[in-house]
Write an enzyme that holds these catalytic residues in place. Sequence first.
Site, short mmCIF file in Angstrom:
data_model
loop_
_atom_site.label_atom_id
_atom_site.label_comp_id
_atom_site.label_asym_id
_atom_site.label_seq_id
_atom_site.Cartn_x
_atom_site.Cartn_y
_atom_site.Cartn_z
N ASP A 187 44.02 28.30 -31.47
CA ASP A 187 42.58 28.18 -31.73
C ASP A 187 42.06 29.53 -32.23
OD1 ASP A 187 39.99 27.17 -31.86
OD2 ASP A 187 40.13 26.16 -29.93
N GLU A 197 30.18 23.52 -28.79
CA GLU A 197 31.02 24.35 -27.92
C GLU A 197 30.22 24.98 -26.78
OE1 GLU A 197 34.42 26.37 -29.69
OE2 GLU A 197 33.64 25.83 -31.65
#
Length: 589
Positions: free
Chosen positions: A296, A490
Amino acid sequence: MIKKTFLLLLIFLLFVSFIFSSEESIEEKVERLLSQMTLEEKVGQMTQVDSSYLYNPEDVKRYFIGSVLSGGNSGPSNPTPANWVEYVNRFQYYALQTRLRIPILYGIDAVHGNAKVYSAVVFPHNIGLGCTRNEKLVEDCARITAIETSAIGIRWSFAPCVAVVQDVRWGRTYESFSENPDVVALLGSAVVRGFQGGSLSNKDSILACPKHFVGDGGTKFGTSINGLLDQGDTRISEKELRNIHLKPYIFAIKNSAKSIMVSFSSWNGIKMHANKYLLTDVLKKELGFDGFLVSDWKAIEQLPGNYEDQVAMSINAGIDMIMVPDNYVRFINTLISCVQKGRVPISRIDDAVRRILKVKFLLGLFENPYANKDLINKIGSKEHREVARRAVRESVVVLQNKNKILPLSKNLKHICVVGPKANDIGSQCGGWTISWQGQKGNITVGTTILEAIKKSVSNNTKVTFSPYGDNIPKDAEVIVAVVGEKPYAESMGDTFKPEIEYSDHLILQNIFKEKKPIVMILLVGRPVDIENYLSKTFGVICAWLPGTEGEGITDILFGDFNPKGRLSFTWYTVDRNKATFPYGYGLSY
């Protein structure tokens, strides 16, 4: 000059046909290419850079970059389809100028349609699709996303998110299909099939990337660097990890997923990017995953030690491609140094590059590296929008229907619509739309709820709009209030108390003073606290984050479609001691 150009082209074609004979298997092509590569070229293939940090696109050629992505806020300043094609093709051009002419694999977060592209169809976020339990419909949505993504030259989406979210206070809850691993496994696999089509080599297929491996949906409050849920620690036994969080990956691999993104989160204190047991022993060996693992965003820098330690640790754990995403020269030099010092064996490098090259061959990138312009006209097409509208109406959940106020008659004399979100495409779409966090306003092409209501009613029905509910016409027969959360993505959405925006709360207080029946439409990314509103409203419809096709909501509001959406998450009260609505709840007419 023309003869010379033709001669060079002929030599190039002969070179390609010699190196990659159609009679060779993909494995043979990979090995032939790998045998010719220098260490620098191999490390380049393992490097993924965000386009916003490639100030000089020639660096793709100079450093043999294997992958470019457009993260949340990177891309052309005017994100039209034509500008996206030009933007992506430019990086591909430089990749094809390298010695071995290995194309880049371009990635993007097409998580609910190719929503970073202006005018593309935006589908409901996964939490809504989870309420449909309809794997064929979800596969159709993914197939359209693949068409609208490959049209601009991007053949890789960082989706589906197969997190099995256990705490809706997490800001990524809406990216999850359900709290139930069976539903996540079923629908996540449908996305993989839809993205990858009958064959990855089809020009309208894109590479799926189930994420985030593994346990990201089970993190505990207060265990992350920001004190909330994003990037935190999943503190459970291995049995629980396998039963709840691993299941969707088993299904995805069975459906031929060829890339998987590793999670920021930890499992019992060990960062996933350093967990060789789970990445290599379980995922690659036990489950037989033969694709590649991508990190990520800048995630390896959360590992212990200095940067060299972090690079060596993550690669040795089993990660094949690093989403750097910024200082790619430092990463490349560091990984080369790790190999030269013996900290990372060349066999690990070869394994990673072999996996990456295999996927590029499967995608047919060597033969068709550029955008498929034949598909451009399909972006945002009527046919695609009709599928999205169907996805919206099947995902809507009717939570309350006192006195059978729903469905509303299309022949009411006067309907008053309340709330700025009623006329706001950005609020309908939520995060990961045009930009990372999304934003309010008419940021892309679509139909707002207000517009859809006006389209749906009879010619004799008056529809007025009172954004703040402070001037409700006296002759209005019903108030339709559209309220919810603001767009977020997020950790920006992590919260101790999921609830509607305070400004929307004030709007509801205004209309509660009116002695008129109220239907409340919720635009939310998770169950929110509505306990104090239920006694004051007749109808409650949860539309989640439905995307661009507002008519899917009015299909339910006015009864053109019998609602069948069922909650994919338990709707808890704010103290989480009891459920306002249980898992699987949902009313029909």
